[in-house]
Design a protein around this motif. Structure first.
Motif, PDB file in Angstrom:
ATOM      1  N   ASP A   1       0.805  -1.183  -0.087  1.00  0.00           N
ATOM      2  CA  ASP A   1       0.089   0.133   0.025  1.00  0.00           C
ATOM      3  C   ASP A   1       0.831   1.328   0.031  1.00  0.00           C
ATOM      4  OD1 ASP A   1      -2.746   0.953   0.166  1.00  0.00           O
ATOM      5  OD2 ASP A   1      -1.978   1.764   2.194  1.00  0.00           O
ATOM      6  N   SER A   2       1.932   1.031   0.941  1.00  0.00           N
ATOM      7  CA  SER A   2       2.989   2.388   0.745  1.00  0.00           C
ATOM      8  C   SER A   2       3.440   2.639  -0.403  1.00  0.00           C
ATOM      9  CB  SER A   2       3.836   2.145   1.806  1.00  0.00           C
ATOM     10  OG  SER A   2       3.143   2.075   3.277  1.00  0.00           O
ATOM     11  N   GLN A   3       3.772   1.473  -1.100  1.00  0.00           N
ATOM     12  CA  GLN A   3       4.619   1.679  -2.296  1.00  0.00           C
ATOM     13  C   GLN A   3       3.791   2.190  -3.440  1.00  0.00           C
ATOM     14  OE1 GLN A   3       6.493  -1.875  -3.502  1.00  0.00           O
ATOM     15  NE2 GLN A   3       7.971  -1.202  -5.051  1.00  0.00           N
ATOM     16  N   ALA A   4       2.364   1.770  -3.497  1.00  0.00           N
ATOM     17  CA  ALA A   4       1.626   2.382  -4.276  1.00  0.00           C
ATOM     18  C   ALA A   4       1.369   3.717  -4.331  1.00  0.00           C
ATOM     19  CB  ALA A   4       0.221   1.491  -4.349  1.00  0.00           C
ATOM     20  N   ILE A   5       0.902   4.049  -3.010  1.00  0.00           N
ATOM     21  CA  ILE A   5       0.678   5.604  -2.768  1.00  0.00           C
ATOM     22  C   ILE A   5       2.065   6.416  -3.144  1.00  0.00           C
ATOM     23  CG2 ILE A   5       0.454   7.257  -0.970  1.00  0.00           C
ATOM     24  CD1 ILE A   5      -1.372   5.228   0.495  1.00  0.00           C
ATOM     25  N   GLY A   6       3.118   5.900  -2.910  1.00  0.00           N
ATOM     26  CA  GLY A   6       4.268   6.668  -3.280  1.00  0.00           C
ATOM     27  C   GLY A   6       4.642   6.600  -4.547  1.00  0.00           C
ATOM     28  N   GLY A   7       4.349   5.640  -5.324  1.00  0.00           N
ATOM     29  CA  GLY A   7       4.149   5.679  -6.793  1.00  0.00           C
ATOM     30  C   GLY A   7       3.228   7.049  -7.419  1.00  0.00           C
ATOM     31  N   MET A   8       2.244   6.634  -6.869  1.00  0.00           N
ATOM     32  CA  MET A   8       1.240   7.848  -7.353  1.00  0.00           C
ATOM     33  C   MET A   8       1.579   9.093  -6.963  1.00  0.00           C
ATOM     34  SD  MET A   8      -2.486   5.932  -6.895  1.00  0.00           S
ATOM     35  CE  MET A   8      -2.273   4.885  -5.502  1.00  0.00           C
ATOM     36  N   VAL A   9       2.308   9.462  -5.733  1.00  0.00           N
ATOM     37  CA  VAL A   9       2.854  10.621  -5.498  1.00  0.00           C
ATOM     38  C   VAL A   9       3.803  10.986  -6.422  1.00  0.00           C
ATOM     39  CG1 VAL A   9       4.038  11.974  -3.719  1.00  0.00           C
ATOM     40  CG2 VAL A   9       2.070  10.521  -2.867  1.00  0.00           C
ATOM     41  N   GLY A  10       4.625   9.994  -6.889  1.00  0.00           N
ATOM     42  CA  GLY A  10       5.550  10.454  -7.885  1.00  0.00           C
ATOM     43  C   GLY A  10       4.914  10.854  -9.035  1.00  0.00           C
ATOM     44  N   GLY A  11       3.947  10.367  -9.532  1.00  0.00           N
ATOM     45  CA  GLY A  11       3.139  10.502 -10.569  1.00  0.00           C
ATOM     46  C   GLY A  11       2.415  11.858 -10.550  1.00  0.00           C
ATOM     47  N   ILE A  12       2.156  12.388  -9.200  1.00  0.00           N
ATOM     48  CA  ILE A  12       1.560  13.672  -9.159  1.00  0.00           C
ATOM     49  C   ILE A  12       2.619  14.713  -9.367  1.00  0.00           C
ATOM     50  CG2 ILE A  12       0.693  15.050  -7.640  1.00  0.00           C
ATOM     51  CD1 ILE A  12      -0.658  13.039  -6.133  1.00  0.00           C
ATOM     52  N   GLY A  13       3.894  14.517  -9.392  1.00  0.00           N
ATOM     53  CA  GLY A  13       5.112  15.214  -9.382  1.00  0.00           C
ATOM     54  C   GLY A  13       5.266  15.354 -10.830  1.00  0.00           C
ATOM     55  N   MET A  14       5.205  14.089 -11.717  1.00  0.00           N
ATOM     56  CA  MET A  14       5.534  14.103 -12.999  1.00  0.00           C
ATOM     57  C   MET A  14       4.438  15.056 -13.811  1.00  0.00           C
ATOM     58  SD  MET A  14       5.424  10.324 -15.114  1.00  0.00           S
ATOM     59  CE  MET A  14       5.952  10.315 -16.757  1.00  0.00           C
ATOM     60  N   ALA A  15       3.143  14.965 -13.110  1.00  0.00           N
ATOM     61  CA  ALA A  15       1.983  15.496 -13.814  1.00  0.00           C
ATOM     62  C   ALA A  15       2.090  17.096 -13.587  1.00  0.00           C
ATOM     63  CB  ALA A  15       0.800  14.961 -13.386  1.00  0.00           C
ATOM     64  N   LEU A  16       2.593  17.470 -12.621  1.00  0.00           N
ATOM     65  CA  LEU A  16       2.129  19.054 -12.221  1.00  0.00           C
ATOM     66  C   LEU A  16       3.406  19.623 -11.951  1.00  0.00           C
ATOM     67  CD1 LEU A  16      -0.992  18.425 -10.193  1.00  0.00           C
ATOM     68  CD2 LEU A  16      -0.851  19.113 -12.606  1.00  0.00           C
ATOM     69  N   LEU A  17       4.382  18.971 -11.335  1.00  0.00           N
ATOM     70  CA  LEU A  17       5.649  19.768 -10.979  1.00  0.00           C
ATOM     71  C   LEU A  17       7.056  19.556 -11.347  1.00  0.00           C
ATOM     72  CD1 LEU A  17       4.829  18.936  -7.155  1.00  0.00           C
ATOM     73  CD2 LEU A  17       4.223  21.165  -8.174  1.00  0.00           C
ATOM     74  N   GLU A  18       7.207  18.417 -11.727  1.00  0.00           N
ATOM     75  CA  GLU A  18       8.807  18.096 -12.043  1.00  0.00           C
ATOM     76  C   GLU A  18       9.258  18.450 -13.640  1.00  0.00           C
ATOM     77  OE1 GLU A  18      10.173  14.493 -10.495  1.00  0.00           O
ATOM     78  OE2 GLU A  18       8.380  14.262  -8.919  1.00  0.00           O
ATOM     79  N   HIS A  19      10.426  19.093 -13.445  1.00  0.00           N
ATOM     80  CA  HIS A  19      11.038  19.606 -14.692  1.00  0.00           C
ATOM     81  C   HIS A  19      12.488  20.165 -14.509  1.00  0.00           C
ATOM     82  CE1 HIS A  19      10.338  22.969 -18.113  1.00  0.00           C
ATOM     83  NE2 HIS A  19      11.604  22.158 -18.327  1.00  0.00           N
ATOM     84  N   THR A  20      13.211  19.644 -14.979  1.00  0.00           N
ATOM     85  CA  THR A  20      14.736  20.047 -15.017  1.00  0.00           C
ATOM     86  C   THR A  20      14.782  21.094 -15.885  1.00  0.00           C
ATOM     87  OG1 THR A  20      15.193  17.709 -14.132  1.00  0.00           O
ATOM     88  CG2 THR A  20      17.054  19.347 -14.788  1.00  0.00           C
ATOM     89  N   ILE A  21      15.283  22.164 -15.541  1.00  0.00           N
ATOM     90  CA  ILE A  21      15.421  23.491 -16.589  1.00  0.00           C
ATOM     91  C   ILE A  21      16.975  23.477 -16.974  1.00  0.00           C
ATOM     92  CG2 ILE A  21      14.814  25.616 -17.085  1.00  0.00           C
ATOM     93  CD1 ILE A  21      12.471  25.377 -14.942  1.00  0.00           C
ATOM     94  N   THR A  22      17.170  23.672 -18.261  1.00  0.00           N
ATOM     95  CA  THR A  22      18.550  23.785 -18.651  1.00  0.00           C
ATOM     96  C   THR A  22      18.751  25.204 -19.258  1.00  0.00           C
ATOM     97  OG1 THR A  22      18.628  21.292 -19.038  1.00  0.00           O
ATOM     98  CG2 THR A  22      20.640  22.794 -20.242  1.00  0.00           C
ATOM     99  N   ASP A  23      19.657  25.671 -19.020  1.00  0.00           N
ATOM    100  CA  ASP A  23      20.321  27.062 -19.750  1.00  0.00           C
ATOM    101  C   ASP A  23      20.732  26.646 -21.225  1.00  0.00           C
ATOM    102  OD1 ASP A  23      21.217  29.520 -20.721  1.00  0.00           O
ATOM    103  OD2 ASP A  23      21.317  30.387 -18.582  1.00  0.00           O
ATOM    104  N   PRO A  24      20.013  27.071 -22.205  1.00  0.00           N
ATOM    105  CA  PRO A  24      20.798  26.697 -23.502  1.00  0.00           C
ATOM    106  C   PRO A  24      22.034  27.281 -23.499  1.00  0.00           C
ATOM    107  CG  PRO A  24      18.988  28.020 -23.916  1.00  0.00           C
ATOM    108  CD  PRO A  24      18.846  27.862 -22.374  1.00  0.00           C
ATOM    109  N   ARG A  25      22.279  28.398 -22.973  1.00  0.00           N
ATOM    110  CA  ARG A  25      23.579  29.172 -23.429  1.00  0.00           C
ATOM    111  C   ARG A  25      25.069  28.396 -22.929  1.00  0.00           C
ATOM    112  NH1 ARG A  25      22.121  34.399 -20.598  1.00  0.00           N
ATOM    113  NH2 ARG A  25      21.548  32.975 -19.002  1.00  0.00           N
ATOM    114  N   ASP A  26      24.877  27.749 -21.897  1.00  0.00           N
ATOM    115  CA  ASP A  26      25.721  26.962 -21.332  1.00  0.00           C
ATOM    116  C   ASP A  26      25.805  25.389 -20.988  1.00  0.00           C
ATOM    117  OD1 ASP A  26      24.753  27.580 -19.023  1.00  0.00           O
ATOM    118  OD2 ASP A  26      26.412  28.690 -18.040  1.00  0.00           O
ATOM    119  N   GLY A  27      24.723  24.895 -21.058  1.00  0.00           N
ATOM    120  CA  GLY A  27      23.873  23.658 -20.540  1.00  0.00           C
ATOM    121  C   GLY A  27      23.881  23.619 -18.997  1.00  0.00           C
ATOM    122  N   ARG A  28      23.934  24.502 -18.290  1.00  0.00           N
ATOM    123  CA  ARG A  28      23.679  24.578 -16.736  1.00  0.00           C
ATOM    124  C   ARG A  28      22.416  24.355 -16.493  1.00  0.00           C
ATOM    125  NH1 ARG A  28      26.305  28.544 -13.211  1.00  0.00           N
ATOM    126  NH2 ARG A  28      27.154  29.283 -15.244  1.00  0.00           N
TER     127      ARG A  28
END
Lengths: 218, 740
Positions: B636-663
């Motif tokens: 049960d914990s694992q499922a809830i945790g996976g779904m929380v990860g899915g919420i992050g994927m849907a609404l929050l998570e985004h690694t942003i790169t500066d195209p000028r230098d790749g930072r």
């Protein structure tokens, strides 16, 4: 047990000693041998072995109480409370998750208030009382080792998976209960949001805080 | 085989390592010095590149090396040439070569390790690292799929049927493109390694999901036998795939320790985690669906492009979902990777299907609206009887039941399908669904079990427990097979000296290691029974082994429980300090003869602020067909945790790169957003249960991945239902819901 001496007098003057000198006088101490599990005592002795003094007089004498034990140490002024706990005092229950005050894994109580140990310079803790996860379970007589109600609740509710954010969550939760921020699940969620759990155990963390707030001993 | 009741498996046991974790006594990678395992540790701090592409023209280490307490500064200028024996680890990409540390002057990405400072204390090492001056001949890096660093890598192609003809004849045709931004695992524990050399033998305490891979990697890097390397990793503070590979910092720790002739600890900072490990790659998924009037899919086309590095071609199961989820006679699939000046992506929870399901399940929702059909009904009309990609039967597939149960729980029947019809003040309310699938991977594993004279047992396998509860679930399986109560069994893992395990990833641990543990412990029990029935002094002497069972540490006749004796009595009388068994599991041809997957139906309800574009998840509910559940509490914990990860994927998570230098500009936990407690209101899961013995001997189908798959599209579909606006880029942000 180099990081600790047995003098409990808060007013004792710590003479300006070099780290090497300090080490040579205390390395053979083993004060904690009878108090701590031998593996921990060995770890503590080890944690400071071979350390060098920071250059240019950048160290300070510090007297701080951690989990009821007084420590008098000379610290590099750059040392955070978190690194003091983890790297000097071998109290690794307090976790380093981001070292930038953004995740809450390093939450400890300083004079009963929850703080991020990574954003707290050790030298700021002069005279302070610090409580870490290692100091939460009963440490006296017949109740020795008995878990705090919130620790029990975390186990019963399965409020963790990997366990890495858990000490911070529990310390935060203890404070959250003491602060009285447990009136509803929403309120708990809000006041526990400084502690990130990447395994996603939030539902059960709220369950655990709720359970401990309702019935457990604080 | 002797029959054995199995009372522990299936019960909601609390974690056996719970006390260690709630008291701060569990030892994670960077903590083994404090726990006394290794002494005299020096600290290594890595210096990383500040350009995204180019060559190092100079490294000035004088100021750093001059700091009191600095032991050494190591870079490509003074590092020894390392053997780097040809080697490809199980989790490594099939093409390309691992990044070699300090072996040349090339910079392949922003954040690449270029030096390490080793000092007596962390503070000194940190300060000295800040004094290292590196100069570069830098070029502008390619960091965007649209402008690659080179030609796309060879595409992976799959075709069945005649797609073009089917599309021409389709009643409805839908062409869409979906995009997913880069995501980082961000486990709470940062990666860390402590390395110690004893002569030519190397011991490392490492954060790893597979000790054998770290062992093999280090042996290859230093050109020493694998037997000379020991890797210890009893606790892993989350990983989600980030700790599968043997990363550069692991080699750096070992190299530094050899150079300064002292144990060295290297802990990545949170910022360094973004370029020192891996990530879920940016993916663009073009999809075409063709369907007939009744909503049956007649053709699908999947054109997938994902980022990789210039030095490795990372690929994941992005094609799996498109090939097999929905019954479709005609399918064409193309999967290309595009080299960029970035570090190599890697496995992140639900690798492949999590991304692909976002595109496919969003497109299915769009198709349902095109057809005016309920989205669940559309999926039911496309439920296959056999695996559409191979034609083989499913071992088990209960997706219909998942939807039935879930619909009832969330009250799906009451839903008005028209978008923007349900509101709560300023909040627009919407609901959405999606299918989750994940392949049940299985791999060979071995275990060792010892029954001690005091009636306790120790069971070992060199697997890992990054959070799902391996310690606990294996203890349950072992306790049942040996016939002991759970507290009398100790399961140990995370040491390369233990019997081999496959990677602790891909949801294969329970099926593979669990089956190996069961086999091993069955052997141990039978060995004890054999000893008893052959022992003239045993009350069981002369009985038939198959008639003997063991419960609570006592061997007895199944039909006459009074006749028997305890393990302690048996071992003491035979002067045995212990009995030992080795066993294992090797997948058979069932892997080819059956299509085995875990399935799920995911339901989401969101509220979207009409004026501000804020999205708040109100509910996520998943119903899973994952085979047998060994521990419902942990599952049960694992499922809830996976779904929380899915919420992050849907609404929050985004690694942003500066195209000028790749930072990476948000390489921290304040700006790379992950769900916090306040973001997670009502998340729940139901497992259908069951027992898929075709899948593996213990009947499980894997949990860890399937529970993140399908969450993002269910939320995206709910956002559409709430607002009437279809967002085809993850994460769904305020900006994407405002304006226009």
């Amino acid at each position: 047990m180099s990081a600790e001496i047995s003098n409990d007098d808060p007013d004792v003057e710590v003479p300006e000693v070099s780290r090497r000198g300090f080490l040579s006088t205390t390395a053979a101490g083993g004060v904690a041998a009878g108090v701590l599990p031998s593996s921990l005592a060995a770890g503590r002795a080890d944690a400071s072995a071979g350390r060098a003094a920071p250059s240019g007089g950048q160290s300070s004498a510090l007297s701080v109480t951690v989990n009821g034990r007084r420590h008098q140490v000379t610290v590099d002024n750059r040392t955070s409370l978190l690194d003091l706990l983890r790297e000097r005092l071998a109290l690794t229950g307090t976790k380093k998750g981001c070292d930038q005050g953004a995740c809450g894994a390093c939450t400890v109580l300083v004079d009963d208030r929850r703080v991020n140990a990574c954003l707290t310079l050790a030298v700021r803790c002069e005279g302070a009382e610090v409580t870490t996860i290692e100091g939460l379970a009963a440490q006296d007589g017949e109740r020795d080792g008995e878990l705090h109600a919130l620790q029990r609740a975390f186990i019963e509710q399965d409020a963790f998976q990997c366990g890495y954010c858990t000490p911070g969550q529990i310390m935060s939760g203890v404070a959250c209960i003491r602060e009285g921020h447990t009136g509803s699940r929403e309120e708990i969620r809000e006041w526990m949001s400084g502690n990130i759990c990447r395994c996603g155990c939030y539902v059960k963390i709220v369950n655990a805080v709720e359970q401990a707030a309702r019935g457990g001993r604080d | 085989m002797t029959r054995q009741t199995r009372p522990a498996a299936g019960t909601p046991l609390s974690r056996v390592d719970g006390r260690l974790k709630v008291t701060g006594q569990a030892a994670y990678a960077a903590e083994h010095d404090a726990h006394g395992a290794v002494r005299g540790v020096a600290h290594g701090v890595i210096v990383t590149s500040t350009v995204g592409r180019g060559r190092i023209t100079g490294i000035d280490t004088r100021a750093a090396a001059g700091q009191r307490g600095v032991l050494k500064v190591i870079s490509h200028v003074n590092a020894p040439e390392l053997p780097y024996r040809p080697w490809r680890g199980v989790p490594d990409p099939a093409r390309g070569e691992r990044l070699r540390v300090f072996q040349d002057d090339r910079v392949r990405f922003f954040g690449q390790p270029v030096a390490v400072v080793v000092a007596e204390t962390l503070e000194i090492a940190w300060h000295a690292a800040s004094l290292v001056r590196v100069s570069y001949d830098a070029g502008r890096p390619a960091t965007d799929l649209a402008s690659p660093a080179g030609e796309p890598n060879e595409s992976e192609n799959y075709t069945r049927g005649n797609v073009d003809q089917a599309l021409r004849q389709a009643h409805v045709r839908l062409d869409r493109t979906y995009r997913l931004q880069r995501e980082h695992h961000n486990p709470m524990e940062t990666h860390a390694t402590i390395a110690r050399w004893d002569g030519d033998r190397l011991t490392v305490w490492d954060k790893t999901q597979i000790v054998l891979n770290t062992r093999a990697g280090l042996a290859a890097d230093f050109g020493i036998p694998e037997a000379s390397v020991r890797v210890i990793s009893p606790f892993v503070g989350g990983a989600f795939g980030s700790a599968l590979r043997c990363w550069p910092h692991v080699t750096i720790a070992a190299l530094a320790a050899r150079e300064v002739r002292r144990p060295v600890k290297v802990a990545l900072t949170r910022k360094q985690m973004y370029t020192g490990t891996g990530f879920r790659p940016v993916t663009e998924y073009k999809i075409t669906l063709g369907a007939d009037q009744r909503g049956r899919l007649t053709a699908t086309v999947h054109d997938i492009r994902a980022e990789t590095s210039t030095y490795e071609d990372y690929r994941e199961g992005l094609g799996d979902v498109g090939r097999m989820t929905h019954a479709t006679p005609n399918v064409r699939l193309t999967y290309r990777t595009v080299p960029l000046d970035i570090n190599t992506p890697t496995w992140m929870r639900g690798p492949g299907p999590a991304t692909a399901a976002y595109a496919i399940e969003s497109a299915m929702d769009e198709l349902a609206y095109e057809l005016g059909m309920d989205p669940i009904e559309l999926r039911m009309r496309n439920e296959p009887d056999r695996d559409p990609s191979t034609g083989v039967p499913f071992s088990t597939r209960r997706l219909r039941e998942c939807f039935r149960v879930g619909s009832r729980t969330v009250g799906w029947d009451r839903r008005n399908p028209r978008p923007r019809t349900n509101r709560d003040g300023n909040w627009l309310i919407g609901t959405g669904v999606a299918v989750a699938t994940y392949h049940t991977a299985r791999a060979a594993a071995q275990a060792l079990a010892r029954l001690h004279a005091d009636g306790t047992a120790t069971v070992q396998c060199g697997t890992s427990d990054m959070g799902p509860g391996t310690y606990t679930s294996m203890t349950q399986v072992a306790a049942d097979a040996i016939g002991l109560q759970v507290p009398r069994v100790r399961f140990q893992l995370g040491d390369s000296s233990m019997p081999p395990s496959p990677p602790h990833g891909g949801s294969m641990t329970m099926a593979s290691v669990g089956s190996a543990v069961q086999d091993t412990c069955d052997k141990l029990r039978r060995q004890a029974i054999a000893l008893a029935v052959q022992d003239p002094r045993s009350p069981l002497h002369g009985t038939t082994p198959d008639d003997v069972t063991v419960a609570n540490g006592r061997l007895h006749l199944r039909d006459n429980p009074a006749r028997g004796e305890t393990y302690q009595q048996l071992l003491a009388r035979n002067n045995r300090t212990y009995l030992e068994a080795r066993g294992g599991y090797t997948p058979g041809d069932e892997v080819e003869r059956f299509s085995t997957h875990a399935y799920g139906a995911v339901f989401a309800q969101v509220a979207v602020d009409e004026h501000l574009g804020l999205v708040r998840v109100r509910q996520v509910h998943g119903v899973y067909d994952a085979g047998r559940i060994i521990n419902p509490k942990l599952a049960d914990s694992q499922a809830i945790g996976g779904m929380v990860g899915g919420i992050g994927m849907a609404l929050l998570e985004h690694t942003i790169t500066d195209p000028r230098d790749g930072r990476i500009v948000n390489a921290n936990m304040a700006d790379y957003l992950v769900p916090t407690n306040a973001d997670i209101p009502n998340v729940s899961a139901i497992y259908l249960g069951g027992d898929d013995r075709t899948a593996d001997p213990i009947g499980v189908k894997g949990l860890g991945e399937v529970v993140i798959v399908g969450v993002a599209p269910a939320i995206a579909n709910a956002v559409f239902h709430a607002t009437g606006r279809r967002v085809r880029d993850l994460p769904i942000t305020i900006e994407s819901l405002l304006g226009g």
